[in-house]
Design a protein around this motif. Structure first.
Motif, PDB file in Angstrom:
ATOM      1  N   TYR A 121       0.851  -1.187   0.000  1.00 41.13           N
ATOM      2  CA  TYR A 121       0.000   0.000   0.000  1.00 41.13           C
ATOM      3  C   TYR A 121       0.888   1.239   0.000  1.00 41.13           C
ATOM      4  O   TYR A 121       2.085   1.166   0.298  1.00 41.13           O
ATOM      5  CB  TYR A 121      -0.938   0.029   1.216  1.00 41.13           C
ATOM      6  N   THR A 122       0.296   2.375  -0.372  1.00 38.14           N
ATOM      7  CA  THR A 122       1.031   3.632  -0.227  1.00 38.14           C
ATOM      8  C   THR A 122       1.050   3.994   1.256  1.00 38.14           C
ATOM      9  O   THR A 122       0.215   3.523   2.040  1.00 38.14           O
ATOM     10  CB  THR A 122       0.338   4.770  -1.005  1.00 38.14           C
ATOM     11  N   ALA A 123       1.991   4.806   1.663  1.00 36.64           N
ATOM     12  CA  ALA A 123       2.049   5.229   3.060  1.00 36.64           C
ATOM     13  C   ALA A 123       0.759   5.969   3.421  1.00 36.64           C
ATOM     14  O   ALA A 123       0.253   6.764   2.634  1.00 36.64           O
ATOM     15  CB  ALA A 123       3.256   6.137   3.279  1.00 36.64           C
ATOM     16  N   PRO A 124       0.188   5.687   4.590  1.00 40.32           N
ATOM     17  CA  PRO A 124      -1.051   6.376   4.967  1.00 40.32           C
ATOM     18  C   PRO A 124      -0.833   7.875   5.157  1.00 40.32           C
ATOM     19  O   PRO A 124       0.264   8.307   5.511  1.00 40.32           O
ATOM     20  CB  PRO A 124      -1.444   5.698   6.281  1.00 40.32           C
ATOM     21  N   ARG A 125      -1.891   8.625   4.920  1.00 39.39           N
ATOM     22  CA  ARG A 125      -1.837  10.066   5.189  1.00 39.39           C
ATOM     23  C   ARG A 125      -1.651  10.304   6.678  1.00 39.39           C
ATOM     24  O   ARG A 125      -0.859  11.132   7.102  1.00 39.39           O
ATOM     25  CB  ARG A 125      -3.123  10.735   4.706  1.00 39.39           C
ATOM     26  N   LYS A 126      -2.404   9.552   7.495  1.00 33.61           N
ATOM     27  CA  LYS A 126      -2.284   9.573   8.937  1.00 33.61           C
ATOM     28  C   LYS A 126      -2.423   8.158   9.480  1.00 33.61           C
ATOM     29  O   LYS A 126      -3.185   7.342   8.950  1.00 33.61           O
ATOM     30  CB  LYS A 126      -3.348  10.462   9.589  1.00 33.61           C
ATOM     31  N   HIS A 127      -1.678   7.871  10.543  1.00 37.18           N
ATOM     32  CA  HIS A 127      -1.788   6.590  11.236  1.00 37.18           C
ATOM     33  C   HIS A 127      -2.114   6.925  12.694  1.00 37.18           C
ATOM     34  O   HIS A 127      -1.274   7.450  13.423  1.00 37.18           O
ATOM     35  CB  HIS A 127      -0.472   5.815  11.147  1.00 37.18           C
ATOM     36  N   TYR A 128      -3.346   6.619  13.094  1.00 35.93           N
ATOM     37  CA  TYR A 128      -3.802   6.968  14.441  1.00 35.93           C
ATOM     38  C   TYR A 128      -3.706   5.764  15.369  1.00 35.93           C
ATOM     39  O   TYR A 128      -4.209   4.683  15.052  1.00 35.93           O
ATOM     40  CB  TYR A 128      -5.260   7.429  14.407  1.00 35.93           C
ATOM     41  N   PHE A 129      -3.078   5.970  16.528  1.00 35.72           N
ATOM     42  CA  PHE A 129      -3.077   4.952  17.571  1.00 35.72           C
ATOM     43  C   PHE A 129      -4.238   5.232  18.519  1.00 35.72           C
ATOM     44  O   PHE A 129      -4.451   6.368  18.952  1.00 35.72           O
ATOM     45  CB  PHE A 129      -1.762   4.960  18.347  1.00 35.72           C
ATOM     46  N   VAL A 130      -4.995   4.171  18.828  1.00 39.97           N
ATOM     47  CA  VAL A 130      -6.110   4.245  19.768  1.00 39.97           C
ATOM     48  C   VAL A 130      -5.937   3.098  20.749  1.00 39.97           C
ATOM     49  O   VAL A 130      -5.588   1.985  20.344  1.00 39.97           O
ATOM     50  CB  VAL A 130      -7.467   4.105  19.042  1.00 39.97           C
ATOM     51  N   CYS A 131      -6.178   3.358  22.034  1.00 42.40           N
ATOM     52  CA  CYS A 131      -6.011   2.295  23.029  1.00 42.40           C
ATOM     53  C   CYS A 131      -7.128   2.366  24.060  1.00 42.40           C
ATOM     54  O   CYS A 131      -7.561   3.459  24.452  1.00 42.40           O
ATOM     55  CB  CYS A 131      -4.651   2.417  23.724  1.00 42.40           C
ATOM     56  N   PHE A 189       2.324   9.542  12.088  1.00 37.13           N
ATOM     57  CA  PHE A 189       1.961   8.789  13.283  1.00 37.13           C
ATOM     58  C   PHE A 189       1.456   9.740  14.364  1.00 37.13           C
ATOM     59  O   PHE A 189       2.159  10.659  14.785  1.00 37.13           O
ATOM     60  CB  PHE A 189       3.169   7.993  13.800  1.00 37.13           C
ATOM     61  N   THR A 190       0.235   9.511  14.783  1.00 36.51           N
ATOM     62  CA  THR A 190      -0.388  10.370  15.788  1.00 36.51           C
ATOM     63  C   THR A 190      -1.361   9.521  16.593  1.00 36.51           C
ATOM     64  O   THR A 190      -1.280   8.281  16.560  1.00 36.51           O
ATOM     65  CB  THR A 190      -1.081  11.579  15.114  1.00 36.51           C
ATOM     66  N   SER A 191      -2.262  10.143  17.334  1.00 36.06           N
ATOM     67  CA  SER A 191      -3.162   9.372  18.203  1.00 36.06           C
ATOM     68  C   SER A 191      -4.541  10.002  18.242  1.00 36.06           C
ATOM     69  O   SER A 191      -4.737  11.151  17.842  1.00 36.06           O
ATOM     70  CB  SER A 191      -2.586   9.305  19.626  1.00 36.06           C
ATOM     71  N   ARG A 192      -5.479   9.225  18.716  1.00 42.91           N
ATOM     72  CA  ARG A 192      -6.820   9.694  19.030  1.00 42.91           C
ATOM     73  C   ARG A 192      -7.092   9.347  20.488  1.00 42.91           C
ATOM     74  O   ARG A 192      -6.932   8.192  20.893  1.00 42.91           O
ATOM     75  CB  ARG A 192      -7.869   9.035  18.125  1.00 42.91           C
ATOM     76  N   SER A 193      -7.517  10.327  21.263  1.00 46.55           N
ATOM     77  CA  SER A 193      -7.806  10.083  22.676  1.00 46.55           C
ATOM     78  C   SER A 193      -9.147   9.364  22.810  1.00 46.55           C
ATOM     79  O   SER A 193      -9.982   9.372  21.900  1.00 46.55           O
ATOM     80  CB  SER A 193      -7.856  11.403  23.450  1.00 46.55           C
TER      81      SER A 193
END
Length: 365
Positions: A121-131, A189-193
């Motif tokens: 795949y192409t690199a994602p525009r954003k990769h969100y980590f959720v936990c 690489f970022t996150s979602r609270s």
């Protein structure tokens, strides 16, 4: 020795200054963020699936991936029909017993680097980590420092990624892969609270059922238009046949009611009731899980069908008795119960007549 001055009276404070009847019935409300932290694996899976449905308005398509061959993709939001070959976002949803740490994500970052290098795949525009336990402070700081995140990924590659990306091959950070990583934009690489995830979930039809808190205020029903729509044709034909049976004449269309004031007023009431039920149907579509309104219709059907199939002098009397019976069907087991009005129950009879599940003029009459 302990003195009397060291001893204090037991004086619990009132809950938030005061208690309420709701506290007595169900206890102290548990904040949604806390409840998520105690979700079982199945509940977390269901919750993230529900939440993902809120992303549909942001993307052309949203898809869920899983299993050992997920290639680092959990929930993918595609901006076009090109899918992975176009612009897309990745959401990595993890359930742990602790807030997400840097050590939990190195292999996930490694998968994105490796499989985008391989051309999966192409690199994602954003990769969100959720936990389920939120994002830890150490990881959150790293995600806000892309250069440092890249350096730490390189530093931890052999420990976490060398044999962790796939069990079938060792992946050394050398040659073209190393060049790909060096050129990779780590700001993706970022996150979602959890607060953000809950906010998104609140826009879905699953929120009230999962977290409670009641349904939103229901809009007023639409006023029936002067000329009936195509969607009304079948139940209105049934009404005209029932009225004709009562009057002893064939009614070809609604204009024939103009010379029968009482029947005309009844007809206008039945249309209002139908539109009440239609507004509830639309409200249900936007606020509760699919099938909830269908279940209510079935409950009304089973509450009135015996009355409908009883012997009646005319089709008009059958319709009136059936609609009256519908008013008495409680529907307390349905999630919509707090938003149901008497007119809705009555109008559902005409929805059922529209589908020929209720018949005012049975052939054997």
């Amino acid at each position: 020795m302990i003195s009397d001055s060291d001893l204090k009276k037991i004086q619990p404070k009132l809950l938030n200054g005061e208690s309420s009847p709701l506290h007595v019935q169900v206890g102290v409300p548990i904040p949604k963020v806390i409840r998520i932290r105690f979700f079982s694996p199945d509940e977390w899976e269901e919750f993230t699936e529900e939440w993902a449905s809120s992303l549909k308005s942001d993307y052309s398509r949203v898809r869920r991936f899983g299993g050992s061959g997920d290639l680092g993709v959990d929930i993918a939001g595609f901006f076009s029909e090109q899918g992975f070959e176009g612009e897309w976002d990745n959401y990595q949803c993890k359930r742990y017993d602790h807030a997400l740490r840097p050590g939990d994500v190195w292999v996930e970052i490694g998968k994105i680097i490796y499989y985008s290098y391989r051309g999966e795949y192409t690199a994602p525009r954003k990769h969100y980590f959720v936990c389920s336990q939120g994002i830890g402070t150490s990881l959150e700081k790293l995600l806000n420092k892309p250069a440092e995140l890249k350096a730490k990924t390189i530093e931890n590659w052999d420990k976490y990624c060398l044999n962790g990306i796939t069990s079938t091959v060792t992946i050394s950070l050398t040659g073209g892969l190393k060049s790909h990583l060096d050129a990779f934009d780590f700001s993706v690489f970022t996150s979602r609270s959890l607060v953000e995830i809950i906010e998104g979930h609140s826009k879905t039809v699953f929120h009230a059922v999962r977290f409670g808190g009641g349904l939103p205020a229901r809009p007023n029903p639409t006023t029936p238009p002067p000329i009936p729509t195509e969607n009304e044709s079948r139940y209105i034909r049934q009404l005209l046949d029932a009225y004709g049976d009562h009057l002893g004449t064939r009614l070809h269309d609604t204009t024939a009611l103009n010379s029968h004031d009482i029947i005309k007023r009844d007809y206008l009431r039945q249309r209002e009731r139908f539109y009440h039920a239609e507004s509830l149907k639309n409200f249900a579509r936007d606020t509760v899980p699919e099938g909830t309104f269908d279940s209510l219709q079935d409950e009304i059907y089973h509450g009135v069908i015996d009355i409908c199939e009883n012997s009646h002098p005319t089709g008009f009397e059958r319709m009136k008795a059936t609609v009256a019976q519908a008013s008495a069907v409680a529907g307390t087991s349905n999630p919509l119960v707090s938003s149901i009005k008497t007119q809705d129950r009555q109008g559902i009879c005409h929805q059922l007549a529209n589908d020929d599940r209720l018949i005012w003029m049975p052939k054997n009459d």
